[in-house]
Design a protein around this motif. Structure first.
Motif, PDB file in Angstrom:
ATOM      1  N   UNK A   1      11.232  -2.457  -8.319  1.00  0.00           N
ATOM      2  CA  UNK A   1      10.642  -1.044  -7.582  1.00  0.00           C
ATOM      3  C   UNK A   1       9.905  -1.629  -6.303  1.00  0.00           C
ATOM      4  N   UNK A   2       9.939  -2.964  -5.863  1.00  0.00           N
ATOM      5  CA  UNK A   2       9.270  -3.614  -4.764  1.00  0.00           C
ATOM      6  C   UNK A   2       9.609  -2.988  -3.610  1.00  0.00           C
ATOM      7  N   UNK A   3      10.712  -2.647  -3.395  1.00  0.00           N
ATOM      8  CA  UNK A   3      10.951  -2.064  -2.013  1.00  0.00           C
ATOM      9  C   UNK A   3      10.619  -0.715  -1.859  1.00  0.00           C
ATOM     10  N   UNK A   4      10.137  -0.016  -2.889  1.00  0.00           N
ATOM     11  CA  UNK A   4       9.734   1.446  -2.976  1.00  0.00           C
ATOM     12  C   UNK A   4       8.156   1.365  -2.818  1.00  0.00           C
ATOM     13  N   UNK A   5       7.734   0.699  -3.672  1.00  0.00           N
ATOM     14  CA  UNK A   5       6.038   0.663  -4.048  1.00  0.00           C
ATOM     15  C   UNK A   5       5.300  -0.538  -3.429  1.00  0.00           C
ATOM     16  N   UNK A   6       6.122  -1.720  -3.181  1.00  0.00           N
ATOM     17  CA  UNK A   6       5.449  -2.775  -2.833  1.00  0.00           C
ATOM     18  C   UNK A   6       4.702  -3.612  -4.001  1.00  0.00           C
ATOM     19  N   UNK A   7       4.549  -4.789  -3.858  1.00  0.00           N
ATOM     20  CA  UNK A   7       3.560  -5.637  -4.840  1.00  0.00           C
ATOM     21  C   UNK A   7       2.096  -4.945  -4.847  1.00  0.00           C
ATOM     22  N   UNK A   8       1.453  -5.408  -5.990  1.00  0.00           N
ATOM     23  CA  UNK A   8       0.284  -4.962  -5.874  1.00  0.00           C
ATOM     24  C   UNK A   8      -0.724  -5.682  -4.967  1.00  0.00           C
ATOM     25  N   UNK A   9      -1.293  -4.929  -3.920  1.00  0.00           N
ATOM     26  CA  UNK A   9      -2.445  -5.788  -2.748  1.00  0.00           C
ATOM     27  C   UNK A   9      -1.621  -6.086  -1.678  1.00  0.00           C
ATOM     28  N   UNK A  10      -0.294  -5.734  -1.651  1.00  0.00           N
ATOM     29  CA  UNK A  10       0.238  -6.171  -0.438  1.00  0.00           C
ATOM     30  C   UNK A  10       0.217  -5.034   0.708  1.00  0.00           C
ATOM     31  N   UNK A  11       0.276  -5.434   1.850  1.00  0.00           N
ATOM     32  CA  UNK A  11       0.266  -4.243   2.974  1.00  0.00           C
ATOM     33  C   UNK A  11       1.383  -3.172   2.692  1.00  0.00           C
ATOM     34  N   UNK A  12       2.432  -3.566   2.118  1.00  0.00           N
ATOM     35  CA  UNK A  12       3.681  -2.678   1.997  1.00  0.00           C
ATOM     36  C   UNK A  12       2.941  -1.771   0.829  1.00  0.00           C
ATOM     37  N   UNK A  13       2.330  -2.004  -0.256  1.00  0.00           N
ATOM     38  CA  UNK A  13       1.882  -1.362  -1.225  1.00  0.00           C
ATOM     39  C   UNK A  13       0.907  -0.422  -0.749  1.00  0.00           C
ATOM     40  N   UNK A  14       0.041  -0.702   0.170  1.00  0.00           N
ATOM     41  CA  UNK A  14      -1.062  -0.050   0.938  1.00  0.00           C
ATOM     42  C   UNK A  14      -0.292   1.062   1.857  1.00  0.00           C
ATOM     43  N   UNK A  15       0.821   0.900   2.437  1.00  0.00           N
ATOM     44  CA  UNK A  15       1.265   1.564   3.454  1.00  0.00           C
ATOM     45  C   UNK A  15       2.384   2.879   2.516  1.00  0.00           C
ATOM     46  N   UNK A  16       2.775   2.408   1.340  1.00  0.00           N
ATOM     47  CA  UNK A  16       3.772   3.261   0.702  1.00  0.00           C
ATOM     48  C   UNK A  16       2.994   4.738   0.412  1.00  0.00           C
ATOM     49  N   UNK A  17       3.960   5.558   0.528  1.00  0.00           N
ATOM     50  CA  UNK A  17       3.323   6.990   0.167  1.00  0.00           C
ATOM     51  C   UNK A  17       3.815   7.156  -1.346  1.00  0.00           C
ATOM     52  N   UNK A  18       4.349   6.460  -2.019  1.00  0.00           N
ATOM     53  CA  UNK A  18       4.808   6.529  -3.274  1.00  0.00           C
ATOM     54  C   UNK A  18       4.187   5.461  -4.360  1.00  0.00           C
ATOM     55  N   UNK A  19       3.572   5.914  -5.399  1.00  0.00           N
ATOM     56  CA  UNK A  19       3.148   4.656  -6.388  1.00  0.00           C
ATOM     57  C   UNK A  19       4.002   4.571  -7.291  1.00  0.00           C
ATOM     58  N   UNK A  20       3.886   3.555  -8.141  1.00  0.00           N
ATOM     59  CA  UNK A  20       4.565   3.337  -9.429  1.00  0.00           C
ATOM     60  C   UNK A  20       4.593   4.356 -10.370  1.00  0.00           C
ATOM     61  N   UNK A  21       3.537   5.033 -10.655  1.00  0.00           N
ATOM     62  CA  UNK A  21       3.626   6.062 -11.716  1.00  0.00           C
ATOM     63  C   UNK A  21       4.447   7.230 -11.132  1.00  0.00           C
ATOM     64  N   UNK A  22       4.690   7.677  -9.905  1.00  0.00           N
ATOM     65  CA  UNK A  22       5.405   8.857  -9.628  1.00  0.00           C
ATOM     66  C   UNK A  22       6.777   8.260  -9.538  1.00  0.00           C
ATOM     67  N   UNK A  23       7.155   7.124  -9.365  1.00  0.00           N
ATOM     68  CA  UNK A  23       8.534   6.594  -9.490  1.00  0.00           C
ATOM     69  C   UNK A  23       8.788   6.463 -10.923  1.00  0.00           C
ATOM     70  N   UNK A  24       8.191   6.036 -11.404  1.00  0.00           N
ATOM     71  CA  UNK A  24       8.647   5.877 -13.035  1.00  0.00           C
ATOM     72  C   UNK A  24       8.801   7.134 -13.595  1.00  0.00           C
TER      73      UNK A  24
END
Length: 308
Positions: free
Chosen positions: A146-169
């Motif tokens: 799921x990294x291409x969607x939510x990004x790794x925790x603490x990464x810039x990609x995770x901060x910029x992502x509009x979706x979190x892991x809970x929503x995707x799951x």
């Protein structure tokens, strides 16, 4: 004498035919030991557990042996109303294979097998039917990132992502649950947050549904990123240090010179001017700011020392 002899021969012949018929009937093992007059049973079962149904058959059979072994795992399987008239006991037992349900009403397939009882009466075992092919499919585990969607925790990609892991799951879980029929066991989904990996164990249809959701979300995010890049491709940001004049004055002077031109923004950050906008205008605004900053500041008349 001759007539008596003919009668005797005829009687012997009839006995042989009757014996042959009995021999032919005994060539295949009977379904039951004929304890009831005609070897059949009549039962009106109002509904209940499998164990209760088997007891009802035993009661209806009377003296007819009913050798049935019920596995503990299926003893509580629900059996609907069954009404049989002059049925063979073996058929009455085999009939439960496709009519049982669990406590929630979901269909359960039972496995009815004849077993060697060591005697003339047949015996049966009833257990839970296991589809070996289905079990093999269920043992397959799918791993999705799921990294291409939510990004790794603490990464810039995770901060910029509009979706979190809970929503995707949540989206994946819904798709997986509605992808198969009610008789299919529920899948198992486990998310490892530190690595961003999702583990899915289920049927082939369930695993395909999970894959499709992840692929669709990735496609949506990649399209959005491409649109953002296209929108910002012609933009630039430049931060300039103003050395000789107040930064506010230089920024205001540049704004006046660029009136009517789109699009550029000037902001003051201490001794710096931050210029953002179209690349060409950012370069032009920087040149104007540099030129203004290099101009000598207007001289201030010296105070008149003779003034009284």
């Amino acid at each position: 004498m001759v007539r008596n002899r003919i009668y005797r021969i005829a009687w012997v012949g009839m006995a042989c035919l009757s014996t042959s018929a009995l021999c032919m009937q005994s060539s295949s093992p009977p379904l039951q030991d004929p304890g009831t007059p005609d070897g059949t049973i009549t039962v009106d079962f109002a509904g209940g557990t499998l164990e209760q149904y088997v007891e009802a058959l035993r009661t209806a059979a009377g003296m007819t042996p009913m050798n049935v072994v019920v596995s503990p795992e299926v003893a509580d399987v629900r059996i609907p109303r069954v009404k049989l008239t002059k049925a063979l006991p073996g058929s009455a037992i085999i009939s439960v294979q496709q009519i049982g349900t669990n406590k929630s009403g979901k269909p359960i397939t039972l496995n009815v097998n004849p077993i060697d009882s060591g005697g003339p009466a047949p015996a049966y075992s009833i257990s839970l039917y296991e589809d070996r092919e289905k079990l093999a499919r269920l043992n397959n585990v799918l791993v999705l990132s799921l990294n291409p969607i939510v990004g790794l925790p603490g990464s810039p990609q995770a901060a910029a992502s509009k979706l979190d892991a809970k929503t995707v799951l949540s989206a994946i879980e819904v798709a997986v649950l509605v992808s198969d029929d009610e008789a299919t066991p529920q899948p198992l989904l486990k998310f490892h947050e530190a690595s961003g990996l999702l583990f899915v164990r289920g049927s082939q249809t369930q695993r395909a549904a999970a894959t499709e959701v992840v692929q669709q979300l990735r496609k949506d995010i990649e399209s959005e990123r491409a649109a953002d890049q296209a929108a910002t491709a012609g933009r630039d940001t430049k931060k300039m240090l103003i050395k000789s004049q107040p930064a506010e004055d230089v920024a205001e002077a540049v704004r006046r010179q660029l009136i009517g031109k789109c699009c550029v923004q000037l902001e003051v950050d201490g001794k710096y001017i931050v210029i953002t906008g179209d690349k060409a205008l950012v370069a032009e605004a920087a040149q104007r700011a540099y030129a203004i900053d290099g101009m000598p500041r207007p001289s201030t008349p010296a105070p008149n020392s003779d003034a009284k």
